[in-house]
Scaffold this motif. Structure first.
Motif, PDB file in Angstrom:
ATOM      1  N   VAL A  63      -2.999  50.433   3.324  1.00 28.82           N
ATOM      2  CA  VAL A  63      -3.003  51.033   1.984  1.00 28.82           C
ATOM      3  C   VAL A  63      -4.344  50.727   1.313  1.00 28.82           C
ATOM      4  N   PRO A  64      -5.134  51.777   1.018  1.00 29.28           N
ATOM      5  CA  PRO A  64      -6.433  51.533   0.387  1.00 29.28           C
ATOM      6  C   PRO A  64      -6.318  50.695  -0.884  1.00 29.28           C
ATOM      7  N   LEU A  65      -7.255  49.846  -1.079  1.00 23.20           N
ATOM      8  CA  LEU A  65      -7.378  48.905  -2.194  1.00 23.20           C
ATOM      9  C   LEU A  65      -6.350  47.772  -2.133  1.00 23.20           C
ATOM     10  N   LEU A  66      -5.083  48.071  -1.913  1.00 27.11           N
ATOM     11  CA  LEU A  66      -4.093  46.997  -1.788  1.00 27.11           C
ATOM     12  C   LEU A  66      -4.388  46.117  -0.571  1.00 27.11           C
ATOM     13  N   ASN A  67      -4.996  46.720   0.440  1.00 29.44           N
ATOM     14  CA  ASN A  67      -5.300  45.954   1.640  1.00 29.44           C
ATOM     15  C   ASN A  67      -6.299  44.832   1.360  1.00 29.44           C
ATOM     16  N   LEU A  68      -7.053  44.943   0.288  1.00 26.42           N
ATOM     17  CA  LEU A  68      -8.028  43.908  -0.044  1.00 26.42           C
ATOM     18  C   LEU A  68      -7.379  42.604  -0.476  1.00 26.42           C
ATOM     19  N   VAL A  69      -6.177  42.674  -1.017  1.00 25.80           N
ATOM     20  CA  VAL A  69      -5.508  41.450  -1.477  1.00 25.80           C
ATOM     21  C   VAL A  69      -4.356  41.024  -0.579  1.00 25.80           C
ATOM     22  N   GLY A  70      -3.816  41.929   0.216  1.00 22.49           N
ATOM     23  CA  GLY A  70      -2.669  41.559   1.034  1.00 22.49           C
ATOM     24  C   GLY A  70      -2.752  41.984   2.476  1.00 22.49           C
ATOM     25  N   GLY A  71      -3.877  42.552   2.867  1.00 22.45           N
ATOM     26  CA  GLY A  71      -4.001  43.030   4.236  1.00 22.45           C
ATOM     27  C   GLY A  71      -4.227  41.908   5.229  1.00 22.45           C
ATOM     28  N   GLY A  72      -3.912  42.189   6.464  1.00 26.31           N
ATOM     29  CA  GLY A  72      -4.112  41.200   7.522  1.00 26.31           C
ATOM     30  C   GLY A  72      -2.969  41.242   8.518  1.00 26.31           C
ATOM     31  N   GLY A  73      -2.794  40.167   9.235  1.00 26.92           N
ATOM     32  CA  GLY A  73      -1.726  40.121  10.222  1.00 26.92           C
ATOM     33  C   GLY A  73      -1.568  38.742  10.831  1.00 26.92           C
ATOM     34  N   LYS A  74      -0.597  38.638  11.717  1.00 22.35           N
ATOM     35  CA  LYS A  74      -0.307  37.397  12.418  1.00 22.35           C
ATOM     36  C   LYS A  74      -0.303  37.670  13.918  1.00 22.35           C
ATOM     37  N   THR A  75      -0.836  36.730  14.676  1.00 18.46           N
ATOM     38  CA  THR A  75      -0.838  36.837  16.129  1.00 18.46           C
ATOM     39  C   THR A  75      -0.261  35.559  16.717  1.00 18.46           C
ATOM     40  N   ARG A  76       0.604  35.734  17.698  1.00 23.47           N
ATOM     41  CA  ARG A  76       1.149  34.599  18.444  1.00 23.47           C
ATOM     42  C   ARG A  76       0.561  34.658  19.846  1.00 23.47           C
ATOM     43  N   ILE A  77       0.039  33.538  20.311  1.00 22.62           N
ATOM     44  CA  ILE A  77      -0.615  33.450  21.606  1.00 22.62           C
ATOM     45  C   ILE A  77       0.169  32.478  22.480  1.00 22.62           C
ATOM     46  N   ASN A  78       0.578  32.931  23.654  1.00 19.67           N
ATOM     47  CA  ASN A  78       1.333  32.098  24.579  1.00 19.67           C
ATOM     48  C   ASN A  78       0.615  32.056  25.920  1.00 19.67           C
ATOM     49  N   ALA A  79       0.615  30.899  26.545  1.00 16.24           N
ATOM     50  CA  ALA A  79       0.059  30.761  27.892  1.00 16.24           C
ATOM     51  C   ALA A  79       0.877  29.724  28.647  1.00 16.24           C
ATOM     52  N   GLN A  80       1.139  30.001  29.904  1.00 19.14           N
ATOM     53  CA  GLN A  80       1.851  29.069  30.769  1.00 19.14           C
ATOM     54  C   GLN A  80       1.033  28.910  32.036  1.00 19.14           C
ATOM     55  N   THR A  81       0.627  27.684  32.316  1.00 15.84           N
ATOM     56  CA  THR A  81      -0.222  27.386  33.458  1.00 15.84           C
ATOM     57  C   THR A  81       0.570  26.576  34.472  1.00 15.84           C
ATOM     58  N   LEU A  82       0.598  27.061  35.702  1.00 19.88           N
ATOM     59  CA  LEU A  82       1.339  26.403  36.776  1.00 19.88           C
ATOM     60  C   LEU A  82       0.361  25.967  37.860  1.00 19.88           C
ATOM     61  N   THR A  83       0.514  24.743  38.353  1.00 20.84           N
ATOM     62  CA  THR A  83      -0.328  24.245  39.432  1.00 20.84           C
ATOM     63  C   THR A  83       0.546  24.017  40.654  1.00 20.84           C
ATOM     64  N   PHE A  84       0.095  24.542  41.793  1.00 15.70           N
ATOM     65  CA  PHE A  84       0.809  24.427  43.058  1.00 15.70           C
ATOM     66  C   PHE A  84      -0.028  23.594  44.021  1.00 15.70           C
ATOM     67  N   GLY A  85       0.634  22.748  44.795  1.00 11.50           N
ATOM     68  CA  GLY A  85      -0.052  21.953  45.800  1.00 11.50           C
ATOM     69  C   GLY A  85      -0.439  22.803  46.995  1.00 11.50           C
ATOM     70  N   PRO A  86      -1.159  22.214  47.960  1.00 12.21           N
ATOM     71  CA  PRO A  86      -1.565  22.951  49.165  1.00 12.21           C
ATOM     72  C   PRO A  86      -0.382  23.526  49.950  1.00 12.21           C
ATOM     73  N   ASP A  87       0.799  22.920  49.784  1.00 16.22           N
ATOM     74  CA  ASP A  87       2.001  23.414  50.466  1.00 16.22           C
ATOM     75  C   ASP A  87       2.662  24.577  49.722  1.00 16.22           C
ATOM     76  N   GLY A  88       2.104  24.955  48.549  1.00 15.94           N
ATOM     77  CA  GLY A  88       2.647  26.066  47.774  1.00 15.94           C
ATOM     78  C   GLY A  88       3.738  25.684  46.796  1.00 15.94           C
ATOM     79  N   LYS A  89       4.152  24.419  46.776  1.00 11.90           N
ATOM     80  CA  LYS A  89       5.202  23.966  45.852  1.00 11.90           C
ATOM     81  C   LYS A  89       4.617  23.617  44.488  1.00 11.90           C
TER      82      LYS A  89
END
Length: 114
Positions: A63-89
């Motif tokens: 919304v023009p002009l209103l965006n100057l006082v209330g514009g923006g957003g929220k972002t959620r960032i997720n990451a899952q890191t898995l480590t496997f040994g040489p045997d694949g487990k």
């Protein structure tokens, strides 16, 4: 239509469905598809990361002009890191969750996930 892979496939938490020493790399690939990042180490071990973001833009941002006082957003960032040994487990699993909120004119700030 193809099945989602990488980020799209990992939107359900990996951490709840795996067991250290039991789950192997092929199980993860079958369940979640190709990871966003895949590192093969010299010793034969492997580290993979599934990551995704979800962004919600405030409606007032468009919304023009209103965006100057209330514009923006929220972002959620997720990451899952898995480590496997040489045997694949699975050796270890790390899950990260962060939120970033941006407001026009005041910039962005991080926040702890709720």
């Amino acid at each position: 239509m193809t099945a989602p892979t990488g980020a799209a496939a990992a939107q359900k938490p990996v951490v709840e469905k795996v067991q250290v020493g039991v789950t192997d790399y092929s199980d993860i690939l079958a369940r979640y598809g190709s990871p966003a990042r895949n590192q093969l180490h010299a010793d034969g071990s492997r580290t993979v990361t599934y990551a995704w973001t979800k962004t919600r833009i405030r409606p007032v941002t468009f919304v023009p002009l209103l965006n100057l006082v209330g514009g923006g957003g929220k972002t959620r960032i997720n990451a899952q890191t898995l480590t496997f040994g040489p045997d694949g487990k699975l050796v270890s699993l790390t899950a990260d969750d962060a939120k970033v909120e941006c407001v026009i004119w005041s910039g962005c700030s991080g926040a702890s996930p709720d």
